[in-house]
Design a protein around this motif. Structure first.
Motif, PDB file in Angstrom:
ATOM      1  N   VAL A 119     -13.519  21.301  51.407  1.00 48.55           N
ATOM      2  CA  VAL A 119     -15.026  22.066  50.375  1.00 48.55           C
ATOM      3  C   VAL A 119     -15.954  21.546  51.258  1.00 48.55           C
ATOM      4  CG1 VAL A 119     -15.238  22.472  48.371  1.00 48.55           C
ATOM      5  CG2 VAL A 119     -13.143  22.899  49.314  1.00 48.55           C
ATOM      6  N   PHE A 120     -16.228  19.966  50.933  1.00 44.80           N
ATOM      7  CA  PHE A 120     -17.637  19.110  51.174  1.00 44.80           C
ATOM      8  C   PHE A 120     -17.891  19.683  52.558  1.00 44.80           C
ATOM      9  CE2 PHE A 120     -20.252  16.246  53.838  1.00 44.80           C
ATOM     10  CZ  PHE A 120     -20.728  15.775  52.701  1.00 44.80           C
ATOM     11  N   LEU A 121     -16.944  19.816  53.963  1.00 44.48           N
ATOM     12  CA  LEU A 121     -17.123  19.961  55.504  1.00 44.48           C
ATOM     13  C   LEU A 121     -17.939  21.543  55.105  1.00 44.48           C
ATOM     14  CD1 LEU A 121     -14.979  18.030  57.158  1.00 44.48           C
ATOM     15  CD2 LEU A 121     -17.193  17.589  56.502  1.00 44.48           C
ATOM     16  N   ASP A 122     -17.010  22.216  54.478  1.00 37.29           N
ATOM     17  CA  ASP A 122     -17.954  23.847  54.489  1.00 37.29           C
ATOM     18  C   ASP A 122     -18.896  24.184  54.236  1.00 37.29           C
ATOM     19  OD1 ASP A 122     -15.510  25.612  55.486  1.00 37.29           O
ATOM     20  OD2 ASP A 122     -14.533  26.375  53.619  1.00 37.29           O
ATOM     21  N   ALA A 123     -19.543  23.715  53.001  1.00 38.72           N
ATOM     22  CA  ALA A 123     -20.546  23.681  52.374  1.00 38.72           C
ATOM     23  C   ALA A 123     -21.747  23.183  53.518  1.00 38.72           C
ATOM     24  CB  ALA A 123     -20.479  22.749  50.874  1.00 38.72           C
ATOM     25  N   ILE A 124     -21.557  22.117  54.314  1.00 38.12           N
ATOM     26  CA  ILE A 124     -22.129  21.343  55.670  1.00 38.12           C
ATOM     27  C   ILE A 124     -22.818  22.849  56.056  1.00 38.12           C
ATOM     28  CG2 ILE A 124     -22.972  19.950  57.107  1.00 38.12           C
ATOM     29  CD1 ILE A 124     -22.168  19.323  54.379  1.00 38.12           C
ATOM     30  N   ASP A 125     -23.988  22.658  55.827  1.00 35.00           N
ATOM     31  CA  ASP A 125     -25.064  24.156  57.270  1.00 35.00           C
ATOM     32  C   ASP A 125     -25.171  22.689  58.530  1.00 35.00           C
ATOM     33  OD1 ASP A 125     -27.098  24.638  59.027  1.00 35.00           O
ATOM     34  OD2 ASP A 125     -28.584  25.696  57.407  1.00 35.00           O
ATOM     35  N   PRO A 126     -24.710  22.888  59.950  1.00 34.44           N
ATOM     36  CA  PRO A 126     -24.139  22.439  60.628  1.00 34.44           C
ATOM     37  C   PRO A 126     -25.896  22.335  61.343  1.00 34.44           C
ATOM     38  CG  PRO A 126     -22.810  24.859  60.998  1.00 34.44           C
ATOM     39  CD  PRO A 126     -23.613  24.151  59.786  1.00 34.44           C
ATOM     40  N   GLU A 127     -26.563  22.976  61.725  1.00 33.75           N
ATOM     41  CA  GLU A 127     -28.486  22.908  61.632  1.00 33.75           C
ATOM     42  C   GLU A 127     -28.631  21.610  60.479  1.00 33.75           C
ATOM     43  OE1 GLU A 127     -32.472  25.630  62.429  1.00 33.75           O
ATOM     44  OE2 GLU A 127     -30.389  26.489  61.859  1.00 33.75           O
ATOM     45  N   ALA A 128     -29.187  21.973  59.843  1.00 31.94           N
ATOM     46  CA  ALA A 128     -29.355  20.999  59.104  1.00 31.94           C
ATOM     47  C   ALA A 128     -28.710  19.797  59.612  1.00 31.94           C
ATOM     48  CB  ALA A 128     -29.283  21.144  57.437  1.00 31.94           C
ATOM     49  N   LEU A 129     -27.669  19.363  59.253  1.00 29.40           N
ATOM     50  CA  LEU A 129     -26.956  18.242  59.489  1.00 29.40           C
ATOM     51  C   LEU A 129     -27.151  17.858  60.819  1.00 29.40           C
ATOM     52  CD1 LEU A 129     -24.476  15.552  60.107  1.00 29.40           C
ATOM     53  CD2 LEU A 129     -22.905  17.699  61.009  1.00 29.40           C
TER      54      LEU A 129
END
Length: 125
Positions: free
Chosen positions: A83-93
């Protein structure tokens, strides 16, 4: 927690800490909060876990003795991680990792920076 006394009778013990006090149930029966002045849960490797209730007035209480406690298994972290990783925006990371102070040029430094960034986001930092 399951509690077993010296005669091996299993008891269900639930302790919910609330601020400066706690709700304590034994076999689904709520213990009067004024009857317990303190409690502790301990478990040393290789030994049986214990729940120790410090009673406020032994004359008013109906239990005594030592207990064996079975400590519940920790929940599987996998579903929460998904759930946590699904919410991550790859560009923002990527932007956050590249902007980290101390980002080095050694192998895997970007990966280390991304993992550090994810850990901080997971902790709410």
């Amino acid at each position: 927690m399951d509690q077993t006394n010296d005669t091996d009778t299993t008891r269900r013990v639930e302790i919910i800490a609330r601020g400066g006090g706690a709700d304590i149930d034994i076999d689904g029966v709520r213990i009067d909060p004024s009857a317990v002045k303190a409690y502790s849960v301990s478990h040393l490797a290789g030994e049986r876990p214990e729940v120790l209730l410090h009673v406020a007035d032994r004359g008013d209480t109906q239990w005594s003795g030592m207990a064996r406690v079975a400590v519940a298994d920790l929940p599987d972290p996998g579903p929460a991680a998904v759930v946590f990783l699904d919410a991550i925006d790859p560009e923002a990371l990527e932007h956050a990792a590249l902007a980290r102070p101390g980002l080095g040029t050694e192998p895997y430094s970007l990966t280390k920076a991304m993992l550090t960034q994810l850990e901080e986001w997971a902790r709410g930092l």
